[in-house]
Design a protein around this motif. Structure first.
Motif, PDB file in Angstrom:
ATOM      1  N   UNK A   1       9.529   3.899  11.189  1.00 23.88           N
ATOM      2  CA  UNK A   1       8.398   3.869  10.261  1.00 23.88           C
ATOM      3  C   UNK A   1       8.321   2.479   9.658  1.00 23.88           C
ATOM      4  N   UNK A   2       7.143   2.082   9.193  1.00 22.70           N
ATOM      5  CA  UNK A   2       7.045   0.765   8.586  1.00 22.70           C
ATOM      6  C   UNK A   2       5.616   0.372   8.300  1.00 22.70           C
TER       7      UNK A   2
ATOM      8  N   UNK B   1      13.118   6.271   2.968  1.00 23.11           N
ATOM      9  CA  UNK B   1      14.037   6.475   4.097  1.00 23.11           C
ATOM     10  C   UNK B   1      15.140   7.474   3.781  1.00 23.11           C
ATOM     11  N   UNK B   2      15.503   7.592   2.504  1.00 20.46           N
ATOM     12  CA  UNK B   2      16.630   8.489   2.184  1.00 20.46           C
ATOM     13  C   UNK B   2      16.227   9.712   1.374  1.00 20.46           C
ATOM     14  N   UNK B   3      14.985  10.147   1.578  1.00 19.24           N
ATOM     15  CA  UNK B   3      14.581  11.431   1.022  1.00 19.24           C
ATOM     16  C   UNK B   3      14.063  11.422  -0.391  1.00 19.24           C
TER      17      UNK B   3
ATOM     18  N   UNK C   1       0.793  -1.227   0.000  1.00 18.55           N
ATOM     19  CA  UNK C   1       0.000   0.000   0.000  1.00 18.55           C
ATOM     20  C   UNK C   1       0.832   1.288   0.000  1.00 18.55           C
ATOM     21  N   UNK C   2       1.988   1.353   0.680  1.00 19.92           N
ATOM     22  CA  UNK C   2       2.771   2.599   0.606  1.00 19.92           C
ATOM     23  C   UNK C   2       3.133   3.040  -0.804  1.00 19.92           C
ATOM     24  N   UNK C   3       3.279   2.101  -1.730  1.00 17.27           N
ATOM     25  CA  UNK C   3       3.553   2.496  -3.113  1.00 17.27           C
ATOM     26  C   UNK C   3       2.343   3.212  -3.717  1.00 17.27           C
TER      27      UNK C   3
ATOM     28  N   UNK D   1       6.307   9.912   5.062  1.00 17.00           N
ATOM     29  CA  UNK D   1       6.990   9.615   6.321  1.00 17.00           C
ATOM     30  C   UNK D   1       6.181  10.081   7.527  1.00 17.00           C
ATOM     31  N   UNK D   2       5.433  11.154   7.375  1.00 17.08           N
ATOM     32  CA  UNK D   2       4.595  11.624   8.485  1.00 17.08           C
ATOM     33  C   UNK D   2       3.506  10.600   8.812  1.00 17.08           C
TER      34      UNK D   2
END
Length: 408
Positions: free
Chosen positions: A390-391, A322-324, A215-217, A367-368
């Motif tokens: 986060x995860x 994770x890396x912006x 789902x994050x994608x 990320x929030x």
């Protein structure tokens, strides 16, 4: 494909060159590739110094290094070496009298009981070397990797502990893990609980449905399309053709912010985003842009994680958040050197620069949300005491697979 490659090899290389390539590159157990490395690992000597018994034992490893590695199963290794000696006699290369001493005095490998080898990591790293090694360069190279043995040991122990503690209750017999720094350096890989029994790398090769961890994608694509964590989207019944997905609870929350829908892992909201606002091709393109290499099925059910992906895919994709918002930094090899010490590849010098694939605003929005999932969402059991992480969790159809992909 293999037949074509075989013909190409026969046409371009001599038999001796083909054999040399094979002897230099074949995996021979214990994290070793090639007869030189195997000779050093098993017997602490160079190839030219091997006795007949020792050479026969190494030759026997080609068939199944996991089964015949002498530091794991010495009787099996000796039995296999004896077969090699018999084959030498049968083929007419040696007489029975010449091999008799090797039969009566079989080889004994150096005691490696205290030495642990990260075989799954090394298998993956070897494939990475083949991708980056200079064409027409030397056959034998020294590789410096990103492996952290302390993290590797901790990862292996963690997988084994949880399988022993909970495997029977959840009917689970295998697990896999990838540990990666935010700079893309792969520090540990666990491809299964016992490399000697199964060399199949479940972390880099097993395609498993990802469930809600996909789902994050979808939400990242939505943030790039102008949505925000506060955007309201209905959590309500929806049908897409003959498919009518439901939430795990079978209930609906009504109009909810996107942040809430991801934290609580509602199913209807990402489906609605895909159907009414984004489209499957847009989501698939964003997923690939974030570093996922496995082929996506392109079906509408993909938004709920029905496509098979690897653990490495997931670690790489989440690394972008994770890396912006940058993709392309994942690596396992820092340098390749010749045996004379010449550096033929250096990651910092030769690797392509990471590229931005997610906008800064979309990364901040994601990320929030993602940091709240281990705090008040579905991943509370994965929260790290004193460290904000986060995860996202995921469960495949019929509870066949369980995922957690997290980052700090």
């Amino acid at each position: 494909k293999e037949a074509y490659l075989a013909l190409w090899l026969e046409w371009n290389l001599t038999k001796k060159e083909i054999l040399q390539l094979y002897l230099d590159r074949a995996y021979l157990g214990g994290g070793t590739f090639g007869i030189a490395a195997a000779s050093d690992f098993y017997f602490d000597k160079g190839v030219k110094e091997l006795t007949l018994a020792e050479a026969a034992m190494i030759a026997g490893l080609f068939k199944a290094p996991g089964n015949y590695a002498p530091h794991i199963n010495l009787p099996a290794a000796r039995g296999r070496a004896n077969v090699v000696l018999s084959n030498l006699v049968d083929a007419g290369f040696m007489t029975e009298g010449q091999v008799l001493s090797a039969r009566l005095h079989p080889a004994t490998a150096v005691d490696r009981a205290g030495r642990e080898t990260p075989d799954y990591f090394l298998d993956w790293a070897f494939e990475e070397v083949k991708k980056i090694a200079p064409k027409n360069g030397p056959h034998a190279l020294v590789a410096r990797t990103t492996l952290d043995m302390d993290l590797q040991k901790a990862a292996e122990e963690s997988v084994e502990f949880h399988l022993r503690q909970h495997g029977q209750a959840y009917r689970v017999s295998e697990g896999a893990m990838v540990v990666m720094e935010t700079n893309g350096a792969v520090r540990a890989i666990v491809g299964g609980r016992d490399y000697a029994r199964s060399q199949f790398n479940r972390a880099t090769r097993a395609l498993r449905q990802t469930g809600s961890s996909f789902k994050p994608y979808v939400y990242t694509a939505a943030m790039e399309a102008g949505f925000t964590p506060d955007s309201i989207v209905p959590d309500a019944p929806i049908s897409w053709g003959n498919w009518s997905p439901k939430n795990y609870s079978r209930g609906y929350a009504g109009r909810v912010p996107l942040a809430t829908s991801l934290i609580r892992s509602y199913n209807t909201v990402p489906v609605r985003l895909a159907k009414e606002h984004l489209s499957i091709p847009v989501i698939a393109e964003k997923t690939r842009a974030m570093g996922v290499e496995s082929e996506l099925n392109g079906h509408r059910t993909m938004v709920l994680g029905t496509s098979g992906m690897t653990v490495m895919d997931q670690a790489t994709g989440y690394l972008t958040l994770a890396n912006g918002g940058f993709t392309g930094s994942r690596h396992g090899i820092t340098q390749l050197l010749t045996h004379a010490g010449e550096v033929v590849y250096d990651f910092g010098r030769d690797a392509p620069s990471p590229r931005r694939t997610v906008t800064e605003q979309a990364v901040a929005s994601m990320n929030s949300i993602m940091v709240q999932i281990p705090e008040i969402g579905t991943a509370r059991r994965a929260a790290l005491p004193g460290i904000r992480s986060a995860g996202k969790t995921g469960t495949a159809q019929a509870y066949r697979d369980a995922w957690y992909v997290g980052y700090t």
